[in-house]
Design a protein around this motif. Structure first.
Motif, PDB file in Angstrom:
ATOM      1  N   ARG A   1      -2.651   2.135  15.228  1.00 38.88           N
ATOM      2  CA  ARG A   1      -1.800   1.256  15.218  1.00 38.88           C
ATOM      3  C   ARG A   1      -2.697   0.293  16.089  1.00 38.88           C
ATOM      4  O   ARG A   1      -2.921   0.627  17.420  1.00 38.88           O
ATOM      5  CB  ARG A   1      -0.456   0.894  16.058  1.00 38.88           C
ATOM      6  CG  ARG A   1       0.039   0.626  17.620  1.00 38.88           C
ATOM      7  CD  ARG A   1       1.206   0.727  17.943  1.00 38.88           C
ATOM      8  NE  ARG A   1       1.413   0.519  19.055  1.00 38.88           N
ATOM      9  CZ  ARG A   1       2.604   0.456  19.335  1.00 38.88           C
ATOM     10  NH1 ARG A   1       3.444   0.068  19.401  1.00 38.88           N
ATOM     11  NH2 ARG A   1       2.505   0.363  20.914  1.00 38.88           N
ATOM     12  N   SER A   2      -2.617  -0.798  15.637  1.00 34.91           N
ATOM     13  CA  SER A   2      -4.045  -2.200  16.557  1.00 34.91           C
ATOM     14  C   SER A   2      -3.163  -3.187  16.390  1.00 34.91           C
ATOM     15  O   SER A   2      -1.935  -3.153  16.126  1.00 34.91           O
ATOM     16  CB  SER A   2      -5.132  -2.256  15.722  1.00 34.91           C
ATOM     17  OG  SER A   2      -5.647  -1.276  15.251  1.00 34.91           O
ATOM     18  N   GLN A   3      -2.328  -4.099  17.484  1.00 35.84           N
ATOM     19  CA  GLN A   3      -2.115  -5.273  17.583  1.00 35.84           C
ATOM     20  C   GLN A   3      -2.935  -6.176  17.868  1.00 35.84           C
ATOM     21  O   GLN A   3      -4.005  -6.187  18.512  1.00 35.84           O
ATOM     22  CB  GLN A   3      -0.422  -4.950  19.279  1.00 35.84           C
ATOM     23  CG  GLN A   3      -0.553  -3.843  18.314  1.00 35.84           C
ATOM     24  CD  GLN A   3       0.601  -3.363  19.967  1.00 35.84           C
ATOM     25  OE1 GLN A   3       0.387  -3.526  20.993  1.00 35.84           O
ATOM     26  NE2 GLN A   3       1.599  -4.050  19.735  1.00 35.84           N
ATOM     27  N   LEU A   4      -2.215  -8.170  17.119  1.00 38.20           N
ATOM     28  CA  LEU A   4      -2.564  -8.945  17.570  1.00 38.20           C
ATOM     29  C   LEU A   4      -1.776  -9.957  18.869  1.00 38.20           C
ATOM     30  O   LEU A   4      -1.032 -10.030  18.127  1.00 38.20           O
ATOM     31  CB  LEU A   4      -3.539  -9.842  16.558  1.00 38.20           C
ATOM     32  CG  LEU A   4      -3.895 -10.536  16.707  1.00 38.20           C
ATOM     33  CD1 LEU A   4      -5.176 -10.421  17.437  1.00 38.20           C
ATOM     34  CD2 LEU A   4      -4.224 -12.473  15.528  1.00 38.20           C
TER      35      LEU A   4
ATOM     36  N   LYS B   1       4.537 -10.398   6.980  1.00 35.43           N
ATOM     37  CA  LYS B   1       3.722  -9.742   6.596  1.00 35.43           C
ATOM     38  C   LYS B   1       2.948  -9.475   5.323  1.00 35.43           C
ATOM     39  O   LYS B   1       3.546 -10.528   4.595  1.00 35.43           O
ATOM     40  CB  LYS B   1       4.855  -8.340   6.415  1.00 35.43           C
ATOM     41  CG  LYS B   1       4.381  -6.489   5.947  1.00 35.43           C
ATOM     42  CD  LYS B   1       6.249  -6.665   6.154  1.00 35.43           C
ATOM     43  CE  LYS B   1       5.644  -5.311   5.178  1.00 35.43           C
ATOM     44  NZ  LYS B   1       6.917  -3.892   5.106  1.00 35.43           N
ATOM     45  N   GLY B   2       2.275  -8.788   6.003  1.00 35.07           N
ATOM     46  CA  GLY B   2       1.032  -9.467   4.122  1.00 35.07           C
ATOM     47  C   GLY B   2      -0.127  -9.950   4.345  1.00 35.07           C
ATOM     48  O   GLY B   2      -0.778 -10.033   3.949  1.00 35.07           O
ATOM     49  N   ASP B   3       0.142 -10.498   5.516  1.00 30.98           N
ATOM     50  CA  ASP B   3      -1.133 -12.016   5.966  1.00 30.98           C
ATOM     51  C   ASP B   3      -2.593 -10.948   6.218  1.00 30.98           C
ATOM     52  O   ASP B   3      -2.099  -9.554   6.719  1.00 30.98           O
ATOM     53  CB  ASP B   3      -0.624 -13.071   6.677  1.00 30.98           C
ATOM     54  CG  ASP B   3      -0.554 -13.886   6.628  1.00 30.98           C
ATOM     55  OD1 ASP B   3      -0.024 -13.807   4.994  1.00 30.98           O
ATOM     56  OD2 ASP B   3       0.694 -14.745   7.236  1.00 30.98           O
ATOM     57  N   LYS B   4      -3.417 -11.278   6.591  1.00 31.92           N
ATOM     58  CA  LYS B   4      -4.778 -10.774   6.330  1.00 31.92           C
ATOM     59  C   LYS B   4      -5.216 -11.053   8.241  1.00 31.92           C
ATOM     60  O   LYS B   4      -5.663 -12.306   8.386  1.00 31.92           O
ATOM     61  CB  LYS B   4      -5.501 -10.611   5.737  1.00 31.92           C
ATOM     62  CG  LYS B   4      -4.814 -10.591   4.479  1.00 31.92           C
ATOM     63  CD  LYS B   4      -6.188  -9.445   3.987  1.00 31.92           C
ATOM     64  CE  LYS B   4      -5.324  -7.823   2.557  1.00 31.92           C
ATOM     65  NZ  LYS B   4      -4.532  -7.657   2.298  1.00 31.92           N
ATOM     66  N   VAL B   5      -5.844 -10.103   8.751  1.00 33.94           N
ATOM     67  CA  VAL B   5      -6.456 -11.297   9.828  1.00 33.94           C
ATOM     68  C   VAL B   5      -7.901 -10.283  10.119  1.00 33.94           C
ATOM     69  O   VAL B   5      -8.458  -9.167   9.623  1.00 33.94           O
ATOM     70  CB  VAL B   5      -5.610 -10.238  11.374  1.00 33.94           C
ATOM     71  CG1 VAL B   5      -7.112 -10.542  12.335  1.00 33.94           C
ATOM     72  CG2 VAL B   5      -4.710 -11.247  11.459  1.00 33.94           C
ATOM     73  N   ARG B   6      -9.421 -11.571  10.547  1.00 33.72           N
ATOM     74  CA  ARG B   6     -10.450 -10.641  10.538  1.00 33.72           C
ATOM     75  C   ARG B   6     -10.838 -11.019  11.731  1.00 33.72           C
ATOM     76  O   ARG B   6     -10.555 -11.794  11.956  1.00 33.72           O
ATOM     77  CB  ARG B   6     -10.954 -11.504   9.484  1.00 33.72           C
ATOM     78  CG  ARG B   6     -12.682 -11.090   9.359  1.00 33.72           C
ATOM     79  CD  ARG B   6     -14.191 -12.040   8.158  1.00 33.72           C
ATOM     80  NE  ARG B   6     -14.591 -10.494   7.720  1.00 33.72           N
ATOM     81  CZ  ARG B   6     -15.555 -11.501   6.761  1.00 33.72           C
ATOM     82  NH1 ARG B   6     -15.019 -12.147   6.021  1.00 33.72           N
ATOM     83  NH2 ARG B   6     -16.298 -10.129   6.260  1.00 33.72           N
ATOM     84  N   ALA B   7     -11.605  -9.981  12.524  1.00 32.40           N
ATOM     85  CA  ALA B   7     -12.249  -9.669  13.693  1.00 32.40           C
ATOM     86  C   ALA B   7     -13.328 -10.604  13.369  1.00 32.40           C
ATOM     87  O   ALA B   7     -14.178 -10.010  13.168  1.00 32.40           O
ATOM     88  CB  ALA B   7     -11.944  -7.919  14.103  1.00 32.40           C
TER      89      ALA B   7
ATOM     90  N   SER C   1       0.900  -5.466   9.168  1.00 31.64           N
ATOM     91  CA  SER C   1       2.204  -4.785   9.104  1.00 31.64           C
ATOM     92  C   SER C   1       3.654  -5.521   9.225  1.00 31.64           C
ATOM     93  O   SER C   1       4.588  -4.994   8.649  1.00 31.64           O
ATOM     94  CB  SER C   1       2.255  -3.406   8.884  1.00 31.64           C
ATOM     95  OG  SER C   1       1.595  -3.289  10.432  1.00 31.64           O
ATOM     96  N   SER C   2       3.567  -5.906  10.443  1.00 31.75           N
ATOM     97  CA  SER C   2       4.507  -6.115  10.822  1.00 31.75           C
ATOM     98  C   SER C   2       4.594  -8.043  12.126  1.00 31.75           C
ATOM     99  O   SER C   2       3.688  -7.742  12.440  1.00 31.75           O
ATOM    100  CB  SER C   2       5.319  -5.286  11.549  1.00 31.75           C
ATOM    101  OG  SER C   2       5.678  -4.742  13.092  1.00 31.75           O
ATOM    102  N   VAL C   3       5.199  -8.266  12.318  1.00 32.33           N
ATOM    103  CA  VAL C   3       5.221  -9.497  12.699  1.00 32.33           C
ATOM    104  C   VAL C   3       6.445  -9.718  14.223  1.00 32.33           C
ATOM    105  O   VAL C   3       7.230  -9.757  13.783  1.00 32.33           O
ATOM    106  CB  VAL C   3       5.441 -11.453  12.080  1.00 32.33           C
ATOM    107  CG1 VAL C   3       5.665 -11.740  13.331  1.00 32.33           C
ATOM    108  CG2 VAL C   3       4.183 -11.004  11.477  1.00 32.33           C
TER     109      VAL C   3
ATOM    110  N   GLU D   1       1.616  -6.050  14.339  1.00 29.95           N
ATOM    111  CA  GLU D   1       1.193  -5.117  14.415  1.00 29.95           C
ATOM    112  C   GLU D   1      -0.045  -4.997  12.934  1.00 29.95           C
ATOM    113  O   GLU D   1       0.539  -5.593  11.952  1.00 29.95           O
ATOM    114  CB  GLU D   1       2.557  -3.720  14.559  1.00 29.95           C
ATOM    115  CG  GLU D   1       3.280  -4.371  14.789  1.00 29.95           C
ATOM    116  CD  GLU D   1       2.789  -2.992  15.734  1.00 29.95           C
ATOM    117  OE1 GLU D   1       1.730  -2.160  15.678  1.00 29.95           O
ATOM    118  OE2 GLU D   1       3.359  -2.544  16.945  1.00 29.95           O
ATOM    119  N   LEU D   2      -0.606  -4.266  13.665  1.00 30.93           N
ATOM    120  CA  LEU D   2      -1.949  -4.563  11.728  1.00 30.93           C
ATOM    121  C   LEU D   2      -2.440  -2.925  11.828  1.00 30.93           C
ATOM    122  O   LEU D   2      -2.356  -2.153  12.373  1.00 30.93           O
ATOM    123  CB  LEU D   2      -2.766  -5.234  12.732  1.00 30.93           C
ATOM    124  CG  LEU D   2      -3.432  -6.139  13.539  1.00 30.93           C
ATOM    125  CD1 LEU D   2      -4.384  -6.577  13.903  1.00 30.93           C
ATOM    126  CD2 LEU D   2      -2.997  -7.288  12.686  1.00 30.93           C
ATOM    127  N   GLY D   3      -2.333  -2.905  10.332  1.00 31.45           N
ATOM    128  CA  GLY D   3      -3.332  -2.166   9.128  1.00 31.45           C
ATOM    129  C   GLY D   3      -4.444  -2.018   8.375  1.00 31.45           C
ATOM    130  O   GLY D   3      -5.358  -3.536   8.813  1.00 31.45           O
TER     131      GLY D   3
END
Length: 124
Positions: free
Chosen positions: A72-75, A89-95, A107-109, A120-122
């Motif tokens: 798992r990755s987390q922000l 859930k379902g939104d996207k994150v770009r590093a 995947s969850s907030v 939680e990021l997938g």
């Protein structure tokens, strides 16, 4: 003397000063861009699962080499800095500061923490 909340915010701000990086939040509704929530660049602490010679462990970026694994990755987002942020859930994150600027799916907030919004990021 500072209150617990004030101390918590000071610690959060210090951690973010040292470890936060720029990310782009892209808000979606049924897998399409959500026009009511425009994309937003923020600074937050991104923690990725990385791979080592000893196997998988949860860790941080080491230099510019990062192996993104099935871990798992987390922000971690500072709620005081971004009080109006609505992530789902379902939104996207770009590093934005990583090589290749990879995308992650939310995947969850978790909004239960008093000073942090934890995503939680997938894989996308």
């Amino acid at each position: 003397m500072a209150s617990v909340g004030e101390l918590r915010q000071m610690v959060t701000a210090t951690i973010d000063t040292l470890f936060a990086e720029r990310v782009l939040l892209s808000f979606l509704n049924k897998e399409r861009v959500d026009e009511s929530r425009p994309a937003r660049e923020i600074s937050a602490k991104l923690v990725l699962g990385v791979e080592s010679a000893d196997g998988l462990f949860e860790g941080r970026r080491q230099g510019d080499v990062v192996a993104i694994t099935g871990r798992r990755s987390q922000l971690f987002i500072d709620r005081t800095a971004y009080p109006d942020l609505m992530v789902r859930k379902g939104d996207k994150v770009r590093a934005l500061e990583m090589a290749g600027q990879p995308w992650f799916a939310v995947s969850s907030v978790d909004g239960r923490h008093p000073s942090r919004l934890v995503l939680e990021l997938g894989d996308t």
